[in-house]
Structures are given as C-alpha cells and as structure tokens.
Design a protein around this motif. Structure first.
Motif, PDB file in Angstrom:
ATOM      1  N   ALA A 278       0.750  -1.234   0.138  1.00  0.00           N
ATOM      2  CA  ALA A 278       0.078   0.020  -0.179  1.00  0.00           C
ATOM      3  C   ALA A 278       0.840   1.428   0.017  1.00  0.00           C
ATOM      4  O   ALA A 278       1.953   1.400   0.748  1.00  0.00           O
ATOM      5  N   THR A 279       0.391   2.375  -0.631  1.00  0.00           N
ATOM      6  CA  THR A 279       1.051   3.331  -0.995  1.00  0.00           C
ATOM      7  C   THR A 279       0.272   4.687  -0.530  1.00  0.00           C
ATOM      8  O   THR A 279      -0.841   4.499  -1.380  1.00  0.00           O
ATOM      9  N   TRP A 280       0.625   5.620   0.006  1.00  0.00           N
ATOM     10  CA  TRP A 280      -0.160   6.598   0.154  1.00  0.00           C
ATOM     11  C   TRP A 280       0.305   7.788  -1.127  1.00  0.00           C
ATOM     12  O   TRP A 280       1.447   8.084  -0.976  1.00  0.00           O
ATOM     13  N   MET A 281      -0.482   8.245  -1.839  1.00  0.00           N
ATOM     14  CA  MET A 281      -0.296   9.025  -3.084  1.00  0.00           C
ATOM     15  C   MET A 281      -0.991  10.348  -2.797  1.00  0.00           C
ATOM     16  O   MET A 281      -1.780  10.667  -2.369  1.00  0.00           O
TER      17      MET A 281
ATOM     18  N   ARG B 139      -5.429  13.429  -1.649  1.00  0.00           N
ATOM     19  CA  ARG B 139      -4.503  12.372  -1.266  1.00  0.00           C
ATOM     20  C   ARG B 139      -5.352  10.970  -1.479  1.00  0.00           C
ATOM     21  O   ARG B 139      -6.695  10.859  -1.360  1.00  0.00           O
ATOM     22  N   ARG B 140      -4.691   9.830  -1.691  1.00  0.00           N
ATOM     23  CA  ARG B 140      -5.472   8.579  -1.875  1.00  0.00           C
ATOM     24  C   ARG B 140      -4.640   7.470  -1.788  1.00  0.00           C
ATOM     25  O   ARG B 140      -3.287   7.626  -1.812  1.00  0.00           O
ATOM     26  N   TRP B 141      -4.967   6.291  -1.236  1.00  0.00           N
ATOM     27  CA  TRP B 141      -4.216   5.135  -1.019  1.00  0.00           C
ATOM     28  C   TRP B 141      -4.270   4.345  -2.410  1.00  0.00           C
ATOM     29  O   TRP B 141      -5.085   4.114  -3.182  1.00  0.00           O
ATOM     30  N   GLU B 142      -3.069   3.678  -2.816  1.00  0.00           N
ATOM     31  CA  GLU B 142      -2.635   2.682  -3.947  1.00  0.00           C
ATOM     32  C   GLU B 142      -2.579   1.483  -3.474  1.00  0.00           C
ATOM     33  O   GLU B 142      -1.446   1.329  -2.636  1.00  0.00           O
ATOM     34  N   VAL B 143      -3.247   0.389  -3.653  1.00  0.00           N
ATOM     35  CA  VAL B 143      -2.882  -0.918  -3.232  1.00  0.00           C
ATOM     36  C   VAL B 143      -2.582  -1.848  -4.626  1.00  0.00           C
ATOM     37  O   VAL B 143      -3.163  -1.827  -5.421  1.00  0.00           O
ATOM     38  N   ALA B 144      -1.734  -2.698  -4.141  1.00  0.00           N
ATOM     39  CA  ALA B 144      -1.101  -3.619  -5.350  1.00  0.00           C
ATOM     40  C   ALA B 144      -0.915  -4.965  -4.483  1.00  0.00           C
ATOM     41  O   ALA B 144      -0.478  -4.998  -3.405  1.00  0.00           O
TER      42      ALA B 144
ATOM     43  N   GLY C 163      -1.794  13.618  -5.171  1.00  0.00           N
ATOM     44  CA  GLY C 163      -2.258  13.801  -6.585  1.00  0.00           C
ATOM     45  C   GLY C 163      -3.154  15.156  -6.853  1.00  0.00           C
ATOM     46  O   GLY C 163      -3.414  15.686  -5.756  1.00  0.00           O
TER      47      GLY C 163
END
Length: 102
Positions: A61-64, A70-75, A66
């Motif tokens: 999980a990465t806090w982005m 702000r938003r979380w990106e989950v991979a 833009g």
C-alpha cells in the motif's frame, strides 16, 4: 542490478520490449500439488489458462498525493502460484442465461 528474466524465459521477446522501463528483481515461485499433497516445482510457462490455482500474495500500500488529493494505492504482488488441478480435468459447461424475457 540486472533483470532476472533470461532469454530462454522470454523466447517471444515480450519482456525485451519493456526491459528499459521494468526490472524483474524477484521471481514468482510456481508449483503443482501432487495427489498425496506434496508441492513439486513447476516451470512458470507450463501453467495454462483454466488451471485451478492457489495464489499467495504480498499486499503493498502506498499513500499518494495527486491533483485530486490524497489516496491509497494498493497492489497485490504474487509470491507463489500452486496449480491444484490442470484445466483439462474440468469440463466446461455453458450456462443457459435466462434474461427474463418471454
């Protein structure tokens, strides 16, 4: 560190096109479960569409930040893939869809 993908693993050259943008630093471990439960290593290219598999993943999980805030990106990063049964053991049946029309 060079990529771990060998020329033999990229016989069709699909990765070669991306090698300047991507680097493979870890390989997914692939295996097949034998009848008595033991897991035997398997070459990744031997998996086929329709195989019934079990996949273990690592969640990243990465806090982005833009333009939209702000938003979380989950991979989901695959770690292991175990073929529990090959596709040829399953009979494909087409389901008749009822659309509710007369």
């Amino acid at each position: 560190m060079p990529s771990l993908v060998s020329k033999a693993e990229d016989a069709r050259g699909k990765f070669r096109v991306l090698q300047n943008s991507w680097r493979v630093t870890e390989k997914v471990r692939v295996g097949t479960q034998l009848a008595h439960g033991e897991i035997f290593p398997l070459p990744p290219l031997s998996l086929r569409k329709g195989d019934f598999v079990d996949v273990s993943v690592r969640v990243g999980a990465t806090w982005m930040r833009g333009q939209k805030g702000r938003r979380w990106e989950v991979a989901f990063e695959p770690l292991t893939v175990v073929r529990l049964a090959p596709a040829m053991k399953f009979k494909v049946r087409r389901a008749k869809v009822d659309h509710g029309l007369c």
